[in-house]
Write a protein that holds these residues in place. Structure first.
Motif, PDB file in Angstrom:
ATOM      1  N   ARG A   1       0.987  -1.232  -0.247  1.00 57.41           N
ATOM      2  CA  ARG A   1      -0.038   0.083  -0.197  1.00 57.41           C
ATOM      3  C   ARG A   1       0.966   1.482   0.269  1.00 57.41           C
ATOM      4  O   ARG A   1       0.507   2.287   0.060  1.00 57.41           O
ATOM      5  N   VAL A   2       2.074   0.706  -0.154  1.00 53.26           N
ATOM      6  CA  VAL A   2       2.986   1.952   0.312  1.00 53.26           C
ATOM      7  C   VAL A   2       3.724   1.966  -0.733  1.00 53.26           C
ATOM      8  O   VAL A   2       4.334   1.179  -1.097  1.00 53.26           O
ATOM      9  N   ASP A   3       4.908   3.245  -1.133  1.00 54.90           N
ATOM     10  CA  ASP A   3       6.292   3.375  -2.198  1.00 54.90           C
ATOM     11  C   ASP A   3       7.538   3.747  -0.925  1.00 54.90           C
ATOM     12  O   ASP A   3       7.335   4.524  -0.321  1.00 54.90           O
ATOM     13  N   MET A   4       8.444   3.082  -1.217  1.00 48.67           N
ATOM     14  CA  MET A   4      10.317   3.685  -0.898  1.00 48.67           C
ATOM     15  C   MET A   4      10.416   4.974  -0.845  1.00 48.67           C
ATOM     16  O   MET A   4      11.281   5.580  -0.323  1.00 48.67           O
ATOM     17  N   CYS A   5       9.228   5.445  -1.697  1.00 48.02           N
ATOM     18  CA  CYS A   5      10.179   6.988  -2.530  1.00 48.02           C
ATOM     19  C   CYS A   5       9.775   7.542  -1.236  1.00 48.02           C
ATOM     20  O   CYS A   5       8.959   9.321  -1.418  1.00 48.02           O
ATOM     21  N   ASN A   6       8.030   7.467  -0.279  1.00 51.10           N
ATOM     22  CA  ASN A   6       7.384   7.979   0.394  1.00 51.10           C
ATOM     23  C   ASN A   6       6.920   7.191   1.568  1.00 51.10           C
ATOM     24  O   ASN A   6       6.209   6.435   1.468  1.00 51.10           O
ATOM     25  N   ILE A   7       8.417   6.939   2.575  1.00 49.16           N
ATOM     26  CA  ILE A   7       8.145   6.562   3.572  1.00 49.16           C
ATOM     27  C   ILE A   7       9.177   6.399   4.649  1.00 49.16           C
ATOM     28  O   ILE A   7      10.294   8.149   4.672  1.00 49.16           O
ATOM     29  N   ALA A   8       8.766   7.186   6.001  1.00 49.16           N
ATOM     30  CA  ALA A   8       9.631   7.032   7.074  1.00 49.16           C
ATOM     31  C   ALA A   8       9.325   6.163   7.996  1.00 49.16           C
ATOM     32  O   ALA A   8       8.160   5.250   8.302  1.00 49.16           O
ATOM     33  N   LEU A   9      10.615   5.669   8.937  1.00 46.50           N
ATOM     34  CA  LEU A   9      11.124   4.874   9.511  1.00 46.50           C
ATOM     35  C   LEU A   9      11.429   5.577  11.471  1.00 46.50           C
ATOM     36  O   LEU A   9      12.284   5.845  11.046  1.00 46.50           O
ATOM     37  N   ASP A  10      10.704   4.633  11.978  1.00 46.01           N
ATOM     38  CA  ASP A  10      10.540   4.820  13.316  1.00 46.01           C
ATOM     39  C   ASP A  10      13.205   4.094  13.379  1.00 46.01           C
ATOM     40  O   ASP A  10      12.815   2.986  13.068  1.00 46.01           O
ATOM     41  N   HIS A  11      13.626   4.826  14.318  1.00 49.24           N
ATOM     42  CA  HIS A  11      15.525   3.958  14.365  1.00 49.24           C
ATOM     43  C   HIS A  11      15.540   3.216  15.257  1.00 49.24           C
ATOM     44  O   HIS A  11      16.142   2.125  14.840  1.00 49.24           O
ATOM     45  N   GLU A  12      13.863   2.545  16.110  1.00 53.24           N
ATOM     46  CA  GLU A  12      14.043   1.893  16.896  1.00 53.24           C
ATOM     47  C   GLU A  12      13.694   0.812  15.497  1.00 53.24           C
ATOM     48  O   GLU A  12      13.858  -0.855  16.221  1.00 53.24           O
TER      49      GLU A  12
END
Length: 436
Positions: A249-260
């Motif tokens: 449902r998402v794309d890696m050009c439009n993603i954010a990940l928490d450092h944990e």
């Protein structure tokens, strides 16, 4: 002050994208009061690299934004220091996986994860060079708005601001680990022409990316939906869904990940293979870590390089390698899905060693199955004819070596997993110097 890393990995000309992402960085700093480290990881050839340096130098100063433009020499120096501090017994192998001579969608993002740790950032927000932002009421639609609004906060805290929520009982105290949107415009994988030439071949090839045990009633739908993003849906106002985020449902050009998330598990370092950089999204979903899916979709486009004969062949071979790697990745995800909450420790953190074991378990696959899969891919390309027959010829010439390379890539991933926690600690503890 909260510090974040907005990163743009690139190996091709994208001066306009650099300027656009810098504008997004300035927006995030102004609207949310955060410190933004805009990190451009540049593997471009010298003439393009020089143009990018000029583009970065021309960026207007923005309060709260620091820009880091690192070519491969700069990246290599940071990695060498981190690897040395980590105490690994095989530093050359680690460096080769993190900064390979060939294109690696996973490795470029792994480098962003490590450098973000060195910069003291609490999250990584990734964009791509072949994309741009939608506009609404004359202004760019920045995904960073939703990423900063939700990422890292407990799911129970953000139920009210979310448009909808679907959080499993007992997971409300877990932090939002992933925030992502999709794309509009051209397909994320350049295979639309295959569909136009022969829909049956298209369904056959894309079907290889779907787990074998997927029920037939769902398989056809998944094939048709794969790689199409949000289609031509134009942004008309914010909508969000609080739930574990499906990687489809998402794309890696439009993603954010928490450092944990990324400080414990990296992305597969496979070279010349599309799609492997989605591994963490599937893992977070299987672990029932909360996420937010939003509709600030980015506009995807294909660069002219892909239209050249060399670019076409290289890309189609990367897609073929993805179809081989998917057999292993699907096996790993079957195990992570079955593990569910057991993927997390008592503090809701991913268990690196368990993931590494699942990756190693996938290597028990019979190599003959990989050869048969490759033969099927080759035959499908040959049926397409034209320049696709050249792809089939290239696959046939590598019939003996290609399956082994894909298998070795998974073994490399297990090796990287073994050393990843020490690497991320070395980066965070040492506060490595990251110069512009």
């Amino acid at each position: 002050m909260r510090r974040i890393c907005l990163t743009l990995p690139t190996h091709r000309e994208c001066a306009a994208t650099i300027a656009a992402v810098a504008e997004e960085a300035a927006y995030g700093a102004a609207e949310f009061g955060v410190e933004v480290r805009f990190l451009v990881l540049d593997s471009s050839p010298p003439p393009v690299l020089a143009a990018h340096r000029a583009a970065v130098a021309a960026l207007p100063p923005a309060p709260g934004v620091a820009v880091h433009h690192l070519d491969e020499d700069g990246q290599r120096g940071i990695l060498r220091e981190a690897i040395g501090r980590s105490g690994t017994a095989d530093p050359d192998r680690l460096l080769g996986l993190l900064l390979p001579s060939r294109v690696s969608y996973g490795s470029c993002t792994d480098r962003a994860f490590l450098i973000a740790q060195a910069l003291g950032c609490t999250s990584v927000h990734r964009r791509d060079s072949d994309s741009r932002y939608q506009t609404f009421d004359g202004r760019p639609v920045f995904p960073l708005h939703q990423e900063l609004a939700f990422l890292g906060r407990a799911a129970d805290e953000v139920k009210e601001p979310a448009t909808r929520h679907r959080i499993a009982p007992g997971t409300g105290d877990r932090p939002v680990a992933v925030v992502g949107g999709s794309f509009v415009g051209e397909m994320s994988v350049d295979i639309a022409e295959i569909h136009g030439r022969d829909p049956d071949v298209y369904r056959e090839l894309v079907g290889l990316s779907i787990p074998d045990d997927c029920p037939a009633i769902w398989r056809g739908h998944l094939v048709e939906e794969s790689f199409r993003g949000a289609g031509d849906t134009a942004f008309d106002g914010d909508r969000t869904l609080l739930a574990p985020v499906s990687p489809t449902r998402v794309d890696m050009c439009n993603i954010a990940l928490d450092h944990e998330v990324y400080r414990r598990v990296p992305l597969p370092p496979a070279t010349d293979t599309i799609g492997t950089d989605y591994f963490l999204l599937g893992l977070a979903h299987d672990a029932r870590l909360p996420g937010v899916e939003h509709n600030r979709h980015i506009v995807n486009f294909h660069t002219e390089e892909r239209r050249t004969d060399a670019g076409f062949l290289a890309y189609q071979l990367r897609f073929a390698r993805f179809l081989l790697a998917k057999a292993y990745l699907n096996d790993v995800h079957a195990r992570t899905k079955a593990a569910g909450d057991a993927l997390l420790d008592g503090e809701h953190r991913l268990r690196t060693a368990l993931v590494a074991q699942f990756v190693r378990d996938s290597l028990a696959r019979d190599p003959e199955e990989d050869t048969r899969r490759l033969d099927g891919v080759e035959r499908a390309y040959r049926r397409l004819g034209g320049r696709y027959a050249e792809v089939a010829d290239a696959l046939a010439a590598r019939r003996e070596s290609l399956p082994a390379e894909v298998r070795d890539g998974m073994a490399d991933f297990a090796f990287l997993l073994d050393h990843w926690p020490a690497l991320t600690r070395a980066c965070a503890d040492a506060g490595l110097s990251v110069n512009r």
